[in-house]
Design a protein around this motif. Structure first.
Motif, short mmCIF file in Angstrom:
data_model
loop_
_atom_site.label_atom_id
_atom_site.label_comp_id
_atom_site.label_asym_id
_atom_site.label_seq_id
_atom_site.Cartn_x
_atom_site.Cartn_y
_atom_site.Cartn_z
N SER A 194 -4.22 -13.67 1.12
CA SER A 194 -3.89 -14.90 1.84
C SER A 194 -4.94 -15.98 1.61
O SER A 194 -4.73 -17.14 1.94
CB SER A 194 -3.77 -14.61 3.35
N MET A 195 -6.06 -15.60 1.01
CA MET A 195 -7.13 -16.55 0.70
C MET A 195 -6.91 -17.15 -0.68
O MET A 195 -6.32 -16.49 -1.56
CB MET A 195 -8.48 -15.83 0.71
N PRO A 196 -7.36 -18.39 -0.88
CA PRO A 196 -7.21 -19.00 -2.22
C PRO A 196 -8.19 -18.35 -3.21
O PRO A 196 -9.37 -18.61 -3.20
CB PRO A 196 -7.55 -20.47 -1.98
N MET A 197 -7.65 -17.44 -4.02
CA MET A 197 -8.44 -16.75 -5.03
C MET A 197 -7.69 -16.76 -6.35
O MET A 197 -6.47 -16.92 -6.37
CB MET A 197 -8.69 -15.29 -4.62
N GLN A 198 -8.41 -16.57 -7.42
CA GLN A 198 -7.74 -16.52 -8.72
C GLN A 198 -7.16 -15.14 -8.99
O GLN A 198 -6.12 -15.01 -9.59
CB GLN A 198 -8.72 -16.90 -9.83
N ASN A 199 -7.85 -14.09 -8.58
CA ASN A 199 -7.38 -12.73 -8.82
C ASN A 199 -6.66 -12.21 -7.59
O ASN A 199 -7.13 -12.37 -6.46
CB ASN A 199 -8.56 -11.80 -9.15
N GLU A 200 -5.55 -11.56 -7.82
CA GLU A 200 -4.80 -10.97 -6.71
C GLU A 200 -5.36 -9.59 -6.42
O GLU A 200 -5.50 -8.76 -7.31
CB GLU A 200 -3.32 -10.87 -7.09
N ALA A 201 -5.69 -9.33 -5.15
CA ALA A 201 -6.19 -8.01 -4.75
C ALA A 201 -5.00 -7.06 -4.63
O ALA A 201 -3.93 -7.45 -4.16
CB ALA A 201 -6.92 -8.13 -3.42
N LYS A 202 -5.19 -5.83 -5.04
CA LYS A 202 -4.10 -4.86 -4.99
C LYS A 202 -4.66 -3.50 -4.58
O LYS A 202 -5.52 -2.94 -5.27
CB LYS A 202 -3.45 -4.76 -6.38
N ALA A 203 -4.21 -3.01 -3.46
CA ALA A 203 -4.61 -1.68 -3.00
C ALA A 203 -3.89 -0.63 -3.85
O ALA A 203 -2.80 -0.88 -4.36
CB ALA A 203 -4.25 -1.49 -1.54
N GLN A 204 -4.51 0.52 -3.97
CA GLN A 204 -3.88 1.62 -4.69
C GLN A 204 -2.90 2.28 -3.71
O GLN A 204 -3.30 2.97 -2.77
CB GLN A 204 -4.95 2.61 -5.14
N ARG A 205 -1.62 2.04 -3.92
CA ARG A 205 -0.59 2.45 -2.97
C ARG A 205 -0.06 3.85 -3.26
O ARG A 205 0.11 4.24 -4.41
CB ARG A 205 0.58 1.47 -3.02
N VAL A 206 0.22 4.56 -2.17
CA VAL A 206 0.82 5.89 -2.24
C VAL A 206 2.04 5.88 -1.33
O VAL A 206 1.94 5.48 -0.16
CB VAL A 206 -0.17 6.98 -1.79
N LEU A 207 3.18 6.29 -1.86
CA LEU A 207 4.40 6.39 -1.05
C LEU A 207 4.46 7.79 -0.46
O LEU A 207 4.41 8.77 -1.19
CB LEU A 207 5.64 6.13 -1.90
N GLU A 208 4.51 7.86 0.86
CA GLU A 208 4.66 9.14 1.53
C GLU A 208 6.07 9.24 2.09
O GLU A 208 6.58 8.30 2.69
CB GLU A 208 3.63 9.29 2.66
N ILE A 209 6.68 10.40 1.87
CA ILE A 209 8.05 10.65 2.30
C ILE A 209 8.03 11.77 3.35
O ILE A 209 7.38 12.79 3.17
CB ILE A 209 8.94 11.07 1.11
N ASN A 210 8.77 11.56 4.42
CA ASN A 210 8.87 12.54 5.50
C ASN A 210 9.78 13.69 5.05
O ASN A 210 10.98 13.50 4.89
CB ASN A 210 9.44 11.86 6.74
N PRO A 211 9.22 14.91 4.87
CA PRO A 211 10.04 16.02 4.39
C PRO A 211 11.04 16.53 5.43
O PRO A 211 11.96 17.27 5.08
CB PRO A 211 9.00 17.10 4.07
N SER A 212 10.91 16.11 6.69
CA SER A 212 11.83 16.54 7.75
C SER A 212 12.96 15.54 7.97
O SER A 212 13.86 15.80 8.77
CB SER A 212 11.07 16.72 9.06
N HIS A 213 12.90 14.41 7.30
CA HIS A 213 13.89 13.35 7.51
C HIS A 213 15.16 13.62 6.71
O HIS A 213 15.12 14.19 5.63
CB HIS A 213 13.29 12.00 7.11
N ASP A 214 16.30 13.18 7.24
CA ASP A 214 17.59 13.34 6.55
C ASP A 214 17.60 12.65 5.19
O ASP A 214 18.28 13.11 4.26
CB ASP A 214 18.74 12.80 7.41
N VAL A 215 16.85 11.57 5.05
CA VAL A 215 16.79 10.86 3.77
C VAL A 215 16.19 11.76 2.69
O VAL A 215 16.66 11.78 1.56
CB VAL A 215 15.97 9.55 3.91
N PHE A 216 15.17 12.52 3.04
CA PHE A 216 14.57 13.43 2.05
C PHE A 216 15.56 14.52 1.66
O PHE A 216 15.65 14.89 0.49
CB PHE A 216 13.27 14.04 2.58
N LYS A 217 16.31 15.00 2.63
CA LYS A 217 17.33 16.01 2.32
C LYS A 217 18.36 15.43 1.37
O LYS A 217 18.82 16.10 0.43
CB LYS A 217 17.97 16.51 3.61
N ALA A 218 18.75 14.17 1.57
CA ALA A 218 19.70 13.51 0.67
C ALA A 218 19.09 13.35 -0.72
O ALA A 218 19.77 13.58 -1.73
CB ALA A 218 20.11 12.15 1.24
#
Length: 175
Positions: A107-131
């Motif tokens: 959100s600050m005026p910078m030349q380089n965009e900061a990027k966190a190292q992202r990890v997607l976590e999926i809930n193994p008990s959720h119906d979406v994971f079963k699908a």
């Protein structure tokens, strides 16, 4: 916050941009260490829960690798979550730069965009994971993977790169 609340921990909600920086400097209060609920290493699980998650991860390693491959431009890893109870997915960060810090720095005026190292976590008990586990078509799995990642972005308060494509993907899924 789902697992943290379930375990009975107090949660300090901090909404100011400077809060995360201040907490990193403070580190603790009255010998209680501050920990972000979005940290990768919360370690709130019992040994039995860890063993169960490890077994589920091993059983689904091909699926998780396929999703990781589908999302290789967006996340550094995809794994089953030990922190989710009701939600299907969440994004966490690895390394020193958190997702919240990424938002503040970008959100600050910078030349380089900061990027966190992202990890997607999926809930193994959720119906979406079963699908997800039952999908045999690679293209359909890729579509689901992308939608889950974009859902996680929305949950984190981050922007989706292409809202029109997101809308089109939802329509594909519904038709």
């Amino acid at each position: 916050t789902e697992k943290v609340r379930e375990k009975g921990y107090d949660i300090l909600c901090m909404t100011d941009d400077v809060d995360e920086f201040a907490i990193k400097l403070l580190d603790s209060y009255e010998e209680k260490k501050f920990k972000s609920v979005s940290d990768n290493d919360l370690d709130l699980s019992t040994e039995e829960e860890k063993k169960e998650l490890s077994e589920k991860t091993e059983q689904n390693k091909d699926l998780l690798l396929k999703i990781k491959e589908d999302l290789k431009d967006y996340v550094s890893d995809v794994r089953l979550s030990k922190r989710l109870k009701d939600s299907a997915v969440c994004l966490v960060s690895e390394g020193d730069l958190s997702i919240e810090m990424e938002k503040v720095l970008n959100s600050m005026p910078m030349q380089n965009e900061a990027k966190a190292q992202r990890v997607l976590e999926i809930n193994p008990s959720h119906d979406v994971f079963k699908a997800l586990s039952n999908i045999k078509d690679d293209e359909k799995l890729k579509l689901y993977s992308k939608l889950l990642y974009e859902q996680a972005l929305l949950i984190e308060g981050l922007k989706i790169e292409d809202p029109v494509a997101f809308s089109d993907d939802i329509c594909k899924l519904m038709s």
